[in-house]
Design an enzyme around this catalytic site. Structure first.
Site, PDB file in Angstrom:
ATOM      1  N   ARG A 144       0.860  -1.180   0.000  1.00  0.00           N
ATOM      2  CA  ARG A 144       0.000   0.000   0.000  1.00  0.00           C
ATOM      3  C   ARG A 144       0.898   1.233   0.000  1.00  0.00           C
ATOM      4  O   ARG A 144       1.960   1.229   0.638  1.00  0.00           O
ATOM      5  CB  ARG A 144      -0.889   0.052   1.256  1.00  0.00           C
ATOM      6  CG  ARG A 144      -2.071  -0.860   1.233  1.00  0.00           C
ATOM      7  CD  ARG A 144      -3.146  -0.380   0.223  1.00  0.00           C
ATOM      8  NE  ARG A 144      -4.298  -1.271   0.187  1.00  0.00           N
ATOM      9  CZ  ARG A 144      -4.435  -2.306  -0.640  1.00  0.00           C
ATOM     10  NH1 ARG A 144      -3.484  -2.600  -1.496  1.00  0.00           N
ATOM     11  NH2 ARG A 144      -5.529  -3.045  -0.623  1.00  0.00           N
ATOM     12  N   GLU A 154      -3.824   7.422  -4.922  1.00  0.00           N
ATOM     13  CA  GLU A 154      -4.000   6.908  -6.288  1.00  0.00           C
ATOM     14  C   GLU A 154      -5.470   6.971  -6.713  1.00  0.00           C
ATOM     15  O   GLU A 154      -6.347   6.834  -5.852  1.00  0.00           O
ATOM     16  CB  GLU A 154      -3.470   5.462  -6.372  1.00  0.00           C
ATOM     17  CG  GLU A 154      -4.127   4.506  -5.393  1.00  0.00           C
ATOM     18  CD  GLU A 154      -3.505   3.115  -5.389  1.00  0.00           C
ATOM     19  OE1 GLU A 154      -2.275   3.003  -5.226  1.00  0.00           O
ATOM     20  OE2 GLU A 154      -4.287   2.160  -5.552  1.00  0.00           O
ATOM     21  N   HIS A 206      -1.577   0.068  -9.893  1.00  0.00           N
ATOM     22  CA  HIS A 206      -2.222  -0.826  -8.910  1.00  0.00           C
ATOM     23  C   HIS A 206      -2.885  -2.017  -9.612  1.00  0.00           C
ATOM     24  O   HIS A 206      -4.111  -2.158  -9.588  1.00  0.00           O
ATOM     25  CB  HIS A 206      -3.236  -0.062  -8.046  1.00  0.00           C
ATOM     26  CG  HIS A 206      -3.575  -0.810  -6.781  1.00  0.00           C
ATOM     27  ND1 HIS A 206      -4.008  -0.180  -5.630  1.00  0.00           N
ATOM     28  CD2 HIS A 206      -3.548  -2.139  -6.469  1.00  0.00           C
ATOM     29  CE1 HIS A 206      -4.226  -1.080  -4.693  1.00  0.00           C
ATOM     30  NE2 HIS A 206      -3.963  -2.275  -5.190  1.00  0.00           N
TER      31      HIS A 206
HETATM   32  P1  NAP Z   1      -1.150 -11.340   5.058  1.00  0.00           P
HETATM   33  O1  NAP Z   1      -1.140 -12.785   4.757  1.00  0.00           O
HETATM   34  O2  NAP Z   1      -1.960 -10.849   6.210  1.00  0.00           O
HETATM   35  O3  NAP Z   1       0.370 -10.895   5.240  1.00  0.00           O
HETATM   36  C1  NAP Z   1       0.732  -9.663   5.744  1.00  0.00           C
HETATM   37  C2  NAP Z   1       2.068  -9.819   6.428  1.00  0.00           C
HETATM   38  O4  NAP Z   1       2.455  -8.535   6.943  1.00  0.00           O
HETATM   39  C3  NAP Z   1       2.055 -10.791   7.588  1.00  0.00           C
HETATM   40  O5  NAP Z   1       3.047 -11.741   7.367  1.00  0.00           O
HETATM   41  C4  NAP Z   1       2.383  -9.967   8.825  1.00  0.00           C
HETATM   42  O6  NAP Z   1       3.376 -10.663   9.546  1.00  0.00           O
HETATM   43  C5  NAP Z   1       2.955  -8.682   8.264  1.00  0.00           C
HETATM   44  N1  NAP Z   1       2.540  -7.545   9.081  1.00  0.00           N
HETATM   45  C6  NAP Z   1       1.304  -7.251   9.530  1.00  0.00           C
HETATM   46  N2  NAP Z   1       1.329  -6.142  10.271  1.00  0.00           N
HETATM   47  C7  NAP Z   1       2.609  -5.727  10.300  1.00  0.00           C
HETATM   48  C8  NAP Z   1       3.274  -4.643  10.916  1.00  0.00           C
HETATM   49  N3  NAP Z   1       2.603  -3.758  11.662  1.00  0.00           N
HETATM   50  N4  NAP Z   1       4.596  -4.522  10.724  1.00  0.00           N
HETATM   51  C9  NAP Z   1       5.271  -5.425   9.975  1.00  0.00           C
HETATM   52  N5  NAP Z   1       4.696  -6.478   9.365  1.00  0.00           N
HETATM   53  C10 NAP Z   1       3.382  -6.620   9.534  1.00  0.00           C
HETATM   54  O7  NAP Z   1      -1.644 -10.499   3.811  1.00  0.00           O
HETATM   55  P2  NAP Z   1      -1.433 -10.813   2.266  1.00  0.00           P
HETATM   56  O8  NAP Z   1      -2.594 -11.567   1.754  1.00  0.00           O
HETATM   57  O9  NAP Z   1      -0.073 -11.372   2.068  1.00  0.00           O
HETATM   58  O10 NAP Z   1      -1.530  -9.339   1.674  1.00  0.00           O
HETATM   59  C11 NAP Z   1      -0.602  -8.357   2.072  1.00  0.00           C
HETATM   60  C12 NAP Z   1      -0.984  -7.001   1.565  1.00  0.00           C
HETATM   61  O11 NAP Z   1      -0.714  -6.914   0.165  1.00  0.00           O
HETATM   62  C13 NAP Z   1      -2.464  -6.644   1.653  1.00  0.00           C
HETATM   63  O12 NAP Z   1      -2.831  -6.209   2.944  1.00  0.00           O
HETATM   64  C14 NAP Z   1      -2.619  -5.558   0.623  1.00  0.00           C
HETATM   65  O13 NAP Z   1      -2.444  -4.285   1.194  1.00  0.00           O
HETATM   66  C15 NAP Z   1      -1.486  -5.845  -0.355  1.00  0.00           C
HETATM   67  N6  NAP Z   1      -2.016  -6.258  -1.658  1.00  0.00           N
HETATM   68  C16 NAP Z   1      -1.719  -5.525  -2.760  1.00  0.00           C
HETATM   69  C17 NAP Z   1      -2.203  -5.899  -3.993  1.00  0.00           C
HETATM   70  C18 NAP Z   1      -1.867  -5.110  -5.240  1.00  0.00           C
HETATM   71  O14 NAP Z   1      -2.641  -5.127  -6.178  1.00  0.00           O
HETATM   72  N7  NAP Z   1      -0.734  -4.439  -5.279  1.00  0.00           N
HETATM   73  C19 NAP Z   1      -3.036  -7.008  -4.106  1.00  0.00           C
HETATM   74  C20 NAP Z   1      -3.318  -7.744  -2.973  1.00  0.00           C
HETATM   75  C21 NAP Z   1      -2.812  -7.363  -1.751  1.00  0.00           C
HETATM   76  P3  NAP Z   1       3.415 -10.599  11.146  1.00  0.00           P
HETATM   77  O15 NAP Z   1       2.025 -10.946  11.582  1.00  0.00           O
HETATM   78  O16 NAP Z   1       4.461 -11.579  11.533  1.00  0.00           O
HETATM   79  O17 NAP Z   1       3.793  -9.185  11.469  1.00  0.00           O
END
Ligand code: NAP
Length: 311
Positions: A225, A254, A272
């Site tokens: 993000r 964005e 995005h």
């Molecule tokens: P996820 O499985 O919840 O993974 C997020 C990771 O971030 C977890 O491993 C968590 O690890 C870590 N995290 C959470 N809070 C944190 C903090 N305060 N500081 C440091 N690390 C932290 O989510 P996901 O499905 O992989 O998706 C991740 C993100 O990608 C989404 O939330 C979204 O914003 C983004 N995304 C972008 C697109 C795009 O089109 N560009 C598409 C889909 C998703 P810990 O719990 O160990 O901290």
């Protein structure tokens, strides 16, 4: 057929799927029609759309907000929880597409693929060879947020001969090295890849200090993000060569992004599109619709977001 409030614009293929199974209404329609406002039991939206708290508060029969996407930083989770409204997202089904885009952006950045395309089109090639770029093999890659998507990125990068480490709130005891200090991870990385959620807890996690630690030979890739990065400090770091370059799929504000990005040659900019493939958008829409059906039929959803993890 249930009435839904639709927030945001969906690709036609997704909208057609939604319209086959639910009656969608715009905010304008709902606001101007008291009977409709009372009959709306669900909101369907996309993860890059703001769901205004006043809208959630104004729908007396609202039971579920289903977002197409995994991020839910623009949904008022605390208000929804207080009102007993279920929030669902679409995890897992987009991991492959987002990881593929991330790897693509990384190569575009290191090998300067967009610049090479412009070089050929402009005829500049006739005046001399394209400048040398940078290899991925042998580089140290740090992943910030090793969740579902972060792990898929790591798995895809491993065969390229990189050394992987990650930062997050907790050691996951994996084969990859956990680094609990983000600045140290940046200092020890050639490439920093952001895969953490947006929201208050991660706002400006990557600031000038982290970028300085990444250093003049370091690269940043952000598919998470825009809010995770202090954008002003990133633009400053890119402009003065404090880091070598950045590939960005996500931005503050964005699609109306900071125009200073357009003048930088050391950035690759994407609109995005992490999950923007036909197959993935179909799967995401399917899961969002299945969440709505399951909630309306049985009172619970397939992939609810847990309020406790809201940032
Ligand atoms: P996820 O499985 O919840 O993974 C997020 C990771 O971030 C977890 O491993 C968590 O690890 C870590 N995290 C959470 N809070 C944190 C903090 N305060 N500081 C440091 N690390 C932290 O989510 P996901 O499905 O992989 O998706 C991740 C993100 O990608 C989404 O939330 C979204 O914003 C983004 N995304 C972008 C697109 C795009 O089109 N560009 C598409 C889909 C998703 P810990 O719990 O160990 O901290």
């Amino acid at each position: 057929m249930h009435d839904l409030l639709l927030i945001g614009k969906f690709p036609q293929l997704a909208q057609d799927m939604i319209d086959t199974e639910f009656r969608c209404h715009s905010l304008e329609d709902v606001n101007g029609n008291e009977a409709l406002r009372t009959s709306v039991r669900g909101i369907i939206t996309r993860s890059n759309c703001v769901v205004p708290p006043e809208v959630v508060a104004s729908l007396p029969s609202l039971g579920i907000i289903a977002t197409c996407g995994v991020g839910y930083d623009l949904i008022p989770l605390e208000l929804a929880a207080r009102r007993g409204v279920t929030v669902t997202n679409t995890p897992e089904v987009l991991n492959d597409a987002v990881a593929e885009l991330c790897v693509g952006l990384l190569f575009a950045l290191l090998r300067r693929i967009p610049q090479g395309d412009r070089f050929v089109r402009s005829g500049a090639w006739r005046q001399g060879a394209f400048p040398l770029a940078v290899s991925l093999a042998g580089k140290r890659v740090g992943i910030v947020g090793l969740g579902r998507i972060g792990k898929e990125v790591a798995r895809r990068l491993e065969p390229f001969g990189v050394t992987l480490a990650y930062f997050g709130r907790a050691d996951q005891h994996l084969a990859w090295r956990f680094e609990p200090d983000l600045r140290r991870l940046a200092r020890d990385s050639d490439v920093l890849i952001l895969c953490a959620p947006g929201g208050r807890a991660t706002e400006h996690l990557v600031d000038a200090a982290v970028l300085d630690a990444l250093g003049p030979n370091g690269y940043l890739v952000n598919i998470a993000r825009g809010s995770v990065v202090h954008e002003d400090e990133l633009i400053g770091a890119l402009a003065r060569g404090a880091i070598a370059g950045a590939a960005l799929d996500v931005f503050d504000g964005e699609p109306d992004i900071d125009p200073r990005f357009f003048d930088l040659d050391n950035v690759v900019l994407a609109p995005h599109v992490g999950s923007a493939t036909v197959e993935t958008r179909q799967a995401m829409t399917r899961l969002a619709l299945d969440n709505l059906h399951r909630f309306f039929d049985e009172g619970h959803a397939l992939t609810p977001v847990k309020a406790a993890v809201a940032a």
